[in-house]
Design a protein around this motif. Sequence first.
Motif: not given
Ligand code: ATP
Length: 224
Positions: A5-7, A12-17, A103-108, A130-132, A182-187
Amino acid sequence: MHVIYGGTFDPVHHGHLRLALEVSERLGNVPVSLVPCHIPPHRGQTGATAAQRLRLLELAIEGEPRLSIDDRELRREGASYTADTLRQLRGELGADIPLVMVVGTDAFAGFDKWKEWQKISGLAHIIVVRRPGAELDPVGEPARLLAERGVGNDTGSEAGNIEALSREVSGRILELDPPWLDISATGIRERIGSGRSPRYLMPDRVWVEIQRMGLYGACPVKNF
Ligand code: ATP
């Protein structure tokens, strides 16, 4: 089965984990390897250095035996390309072990912009989570690839679909729809940069370390 699972994990945040753990459980508690990328080819500068992102990841997965970190892309010179990583892993695993990339749908959705994207599906299976809010262009290449190689999604016979990944070593695409936080590293970076707390969006240990290192504009905190 070897699952990566790359990124950027910046941070890193709870969404990834949660996603990594969901995937692990759905595949039968297989180990999932988190692969932080070095210089993301599709993105600009990261907010933290490679070593700092790695440190945060190490803290994040502490005590979870199903998750591990593969830092090969950080050790490689220059840009990280998934095709190179998969090729290397395939060489290490041999020809008989299924290799799976998550990968998430955003990446795919931008998959056809990746270096050697057509070769990637020959090297590994792909799990698209699937990423909403992130949709595939219905007439784009990623959607076409999904239609051609998809083994169905997890609303039908999940076990059957997952089983399809075990029967072959690469080349299939599985869609999964686990709960998406609904967590993003950008946020998170924006929140920290504007002086707000990202607490509970990531493990406390990670937030403490971000403050200790003064990352993303956090005020360095002493005595942790
Ligand atoms: P950024 O906001 O900087 O773009 P990100 O939070 O989307 O970062 P990335 O490291 O770019 O995280 O994403 C790595 C992978 O994790 C991607 O495949 C992405 O779809 C997935 N991902 C990102 N956010 C989440 C989340 N909240 N839940 C599950 N997977 C996520």
